[in-house]
Write a protein that holds these residues in place. Structure first.
Motif, PDB file in Angstrom:
ATOM      1  N   ASP B 160       0.844  -1.203   0.000  1.00 29.39           N
ATOM      2  CA  ASP B 160       0.000   0.000   0.000  1.00 29.39           C
ATOM      3  C   ASP B 160       0.874   1.246   0.000  1.00 29.39           C
ATOM      4  O   ASP B 160       0.649   2.179  -0.760  1.00 29.39           O
ATOM      5  N   TYR B 161       1.847   1.252   0.904  1.00 31.78           N
ATOM      6  CA  TYR B 161       2.712   2.430   1.025  1.00 31.78           C
ATOM      7  C   TYR B 161       3.465   2.695  -0.274  1.00 31.78           C
ATOM      8  O   TYR B 161       3.539   3.831  -0.743  1.00 31.78           O
ATOM      9  N   ARG B 164       1.229   4.077  -2.921  1.00 29.05           N
ATOM     10  CA  ARG B 164       0.783   5.427  -2.607  1.00 29.05           C
ATOM     11  C   ARG B 164       1.935   6.433  -2.672  1.00 29.05           C
ATOM     12  O   ARG B 164       1.814   7.485  -3.307  1.00 29.05           O
ATOM     13  N   ALA B 165       3.056   6.113  -2.032  1.00 28.52           N
ATOM     14  CA  ALA B 165       4.110   7.117  -1.858  1.00 28.52           C
ATOM     15  C   ALA B 165       5.207   7.025  -2.911  1.00 28.52           C
ATOM     16  O   ALA B 165       5.893   8.007  -3.175  1.00 28.52           O
ATOM     17  N   GLU B 286      12.622   9.633  -0.640  1.00 28.53           N
ATOM     18  CA  GLU B 286      11.578  10.399   0.059  1.00 28.53           C
ATOM     19  C   GLU B 286      11.992  11.837   0.324  1.00 28.53           C
ATOM     20  O   GLU B 286      11.138  12.704   0.511  1.00 28.53           O
ATOM     21  N   LEU B 356       3.506   2.018   9.795  1.00 23.14           N
ATOM     22  CA  LEU B 356       2.941   2.297   8.475  1.00 23.14           C
ATOM     23  C   LEU B 356       1.435   2.529   8.566  1.00 23.14           C
ATOM     24  O   LEU B 356       0.905   3.484   7.999  1.00 23.14           O
ATOM     25  N   SER B 357       0.750   1.655   9.286  1.00 24.20           N
ATOM     26  CA  SER B 357      -0.710   1.738   9.279  1.00 24.20           C
ATOM     27  C   SER B 357      -1.226   2.868  10.158  1.00 24.20           C
ATOM     28  O   SER B 357      -2.302   3.401   9.918  1.00 24.20           O
ATOM     29  N   TYR B 361       4.792   6.487  10.417  1.00 19.59           N
ATOM     30  CA  TYR B 361       5.909   6.486   9.469  1.00 19.59           C
ATOM     31  C   TYR B 361       5.846   7.728   8.584  1.00 19.59           C
ATOM     32  O   TYR B 361       6.857   8.410   8.378  1.00 19.59           O
ATOM     33  N   ASP B 362       4.658   8.055   8.081  1.00 19.21           N
ATOM     34  CA  ASP B 362       4.506   9.260   7.258  1.00 19.21           C
ATOM     35  C   ASP B 362       4.864  10.513   8.065  1.00 19.21           C
ATOM     36  O   ASP B 362       5.517  11.418   7.556  1.00 19.21           O
TER      37      ASP B 362
END
Lengths: 469, 469
Positions: B160-161, B164-165, B286, B356-357, B361-362
């Protein structure tokens, strides 16, 4: 043209909703990327001018130009001055083929397979507390690249423990952290090859996985038989050129015997004579029910023995913490020496150090010793009740025992029949490298067998033996 | 005889005091073992009868016989019916030689070496909370042997990450956990060899360590030059038979440029034409200061790209967590396929999944982006102030920049002069595989440079450049 641009806008708009949170230009970028990848906007297609798409979407022109320029940078779009922005990206034909997802293997209801400690007994609270305590105090530089040998603090605590509890001769300098016993054996085999040793003697029967790892590393394997006094050490000398042996002196796997005292001495004598090395796998030596644990052979001659162990049979294989105690000439090679090595995380190393220094590790071992002894008693009792004519061996220590089967019963048929009854069990023959005289029997592990189910498990196993007879 | 036995008793008694807590027979055993090992009781020596030693020590006879029998089992003593118990153990001559302990390497005061994120910024609290939360809820079976691919839950969250990122195309099935980027490259190189690919193209200049790992794995290395548009993709086709390249498209190391859009397309085109594979090292993508992070090349053609990354440049190398996103044909080989692999601990994997969830992390990445941008600004300002005639490159992203030096200055002399001033810095030439046209410059990493010391660090660096000129 106008029409397709409007379609794009609504297509993208539709997608914007599902793109989750984040700034509009970001969601727009993702929506566009998805549309391009899905082939909804094909290669070469012109995108609407940013001003028009912005108007269609009701957003600022900046958000559109930002999204476009990002996708240009990523190669999805191509921008040329004085011309429309076009799709550059091309889908490859092979790209749509994907494997179906493999679900997790179903677990047997009665876990009689050897190899696991009681996972229910994992000291969750002490472990979480140790991690928290370490994170509260560890200097930030310790969060950099770990020392290839492992953290010096843990190595020091481990040396103390091994001296005290396992009769080993070790300082922090002699210890190299690794992630598992297979990792340890893999490293050792590489070091053996570098030292021009190309053959490894393994116990017969013995732990199959380690034999396979050694073979995979490029070594030839020689199988040396075991008997009721452990490894037949005299057979080592009959193999010309042999200089390395992997053995389980404190508790032979799977037979369960202790290497006899005179053979311990003879083993070291052999190693000295051939200028060789004894690799001592001390996998579950802590759990002895008849006496104090037998100390390591390493302690009798640390210059000739590489001692290895992991927490897999003591705490949990999920931790990925193991160690090697090696004589100085081997140490550098075992720490990688240019080859990448993997280590447990620094925090996990320090947390394990905390368990060692606080006494929590000793408490865990004492608790498990009682737990396993009681479970072994229950298992031996249940086997005596239901299978009175079947000999049971190797019950004095460890987390498994051997159940001998009558000659007419095929152990692999029993394993298969047991599986249909949700009993996971392993035939003794699985641990034999050679097919000569494979003994008729099963290896029953009780480390991870739930206490309440011992009798049921034996009941189902008995039925499976009956099925297979 | 009587006298030596009394000496033994007092010798052992003396030692008993220092043997720490534990039952007497245990301390007695340890004291005897120490005495035997230290040569205080030589090989062949008779031990006093248990009754007499018990009397001398003032303890029960049972404790003595228990200790004796344990040491017999361990091979230190030999017991024969009707005869005295004697010392069997023999010390080997070589045994006394030990290496002196190596102390930890001293740290430079100003850490301008590339390779580390800000270790002060590690999210200690969220990590400890995540471990605790996982330990409170994780089913006990998860503490068994980990899945070779990594924990399915983490792989799902990571997919997912990455979608998305990082604009990647990935499902949980495509992801394989590993412990580091070197571990990833090591596994990939092995898979390449198995696929009959024996040459790997690497960027010139590029991350030396990965090139070394690839070479050590048995591959031949071809260096492909980079310029201000990144890897010179056209040069790949000039190498006949070449089918694999290791590259850093989002942020070239050490040059700092982005692979130009048309080269991204050409890279994939090349890979399709030669039926090859692009290995994309997404190490610090990032952290971009001029625009949103450039998405991965992998997202443009997941059938041709193996994407890899670790948390070493984002959280901490001490965690030992990395991953590989690979097309299905490569996945099995990367997961070991018989060769031992190491994985981050299951708890660490799940804790990372929690970060992450939960969005932690973001948040960490956003916080670090601001932190590094401000630090980069301060560093660029300080360099402009003190070294106004020195060109600075690669400042738009990442945790390092390149400082070009005038032709007359020897960068390695600067590195040496800087070291004497406690500044750790690396010459650009260190990342070159070939000696042709090595550029004159330094790579300055600011990931782990303390904010308050940026100006001082540049001041000392300036002095070092003056020293070396």
């Amino acid at each position: 043209m106008r029409e397709s641009q409007t379609n794009l806008a609504s297509d993208v708009l539709l997608d914007l909703g599902s793109a989750g949170p984040g700034p509009l230009h970001e969601r727009l970028k993702q929506a566009l990327r998805r549309a391009i990848r899905a082939g909804r906007i094909g290669p070469g297609s012109a995108l609407p001018p940013s001003r028009r798409l912005a108007a269609d979407l009701g957003c600022s022109r900046w958000a559109v130009t930002e999204a476009y320029s990002q996708l240009v940078a990523e190669g999805y779009l191509a921008a040329r001055t004085g011309s429309a922005t076009r799709v550059r990206w091309q889908r490859d034909a092979a790209q749509s083929q994907r494997r179906p997802s493999a679900g997790p293997a179903p677990r047997a209801r009665y876990d009689l397979a050897p190899g696991l400690p009681d996972l229910r007994a994992f000291p969750r609270r002490p472990w979480a507390d140790a991690i928290r305590a370490q994170l509260a105090t560890v200097p930030y530089l310790e969060l950099g690249y770990p020392a290839p040998a492992g953290h010096p603090e843990l190595r020091g605590l481990l040396a103390d423990y091994l001296r005290r509890a396992r009769g080993a001769v070790a300082t922090a300098d002699d210890i190299t952290l690794c992630t598992s016993v297979t990792d340890a054996v893999w490293r050792i085999c590489r070091a053996l090859r570098d030292a021009n040793i190309h053959t490894l003697a393994c116990e017969e029967p013995g732990w199959t996985r380690l034999r396979e790892v050694a073979r995979r590393s490029g070594l030839s394997i020689v199988s040396i038989r075991t008997d009721e006094r452990g490894l037949r050490v005299a057979d080592l000398a009959r193999q010309p050129g042999l200089r390395a042996v992997l053995t389980t002196p404190a508790h032979q796997f799977p037979g369960g015997m202790v290497l006899a005292p005179e053979r311990r001495a003879a083993l070291l004598q052999w190693a000295r004579e051939v200028d060789g090395v004894v690799i001592e796998d001390d996998y579950d030596a802590e759990f002895r029910y008849d006496r104090r644990p037998v100390a390591t052979v390493q302690g009798m001659d640390p210059t000739r023995v590489i001692l290895l162990k992991s927490l897999s049979k003591v705490l949990s294989p999920a931790l990925g913490i193991g160690w090697i105690v090696a004589p100085p000439p081997w140490t550098e090679a075992l720490r990688g020496a240019g080859t990448p090595i993997s280590l447990p995380s620094t925090l996990d190393q320090l947390a394990f150090g905390t368990l060692l220094s606080s006494g929590a590790y000793d408490r865990h071992l004492r608790r498990c010793l009682l737990l396993y002894r009681a479970r072994r008693d229950a298992l031996v009792r249940a086997l005596a009740d239901r299978l009175p004519n079947h000999r049971v061996c190797g019950i004095a220590a460890g987390l498994h025992l051997v159940l001998h089967l009558p000659g007419r019963v095929d152990p692999t048929a029993v394993v298969a029949a047991a599986a249909t009854r949700s009993v996971d069990v392993v035939a003794l023959s699985r641990y034999h490298a050679t097919s000569e005289q494979p003994e008729h029997g099963l290896v029953l592990g009780y480390g991870n067998l739930a206490d309440g189910t011992v009798d049921e498990a034996v009941q189902h196993l008995t039925a499976a033996i009956r099925d297979a007879t």
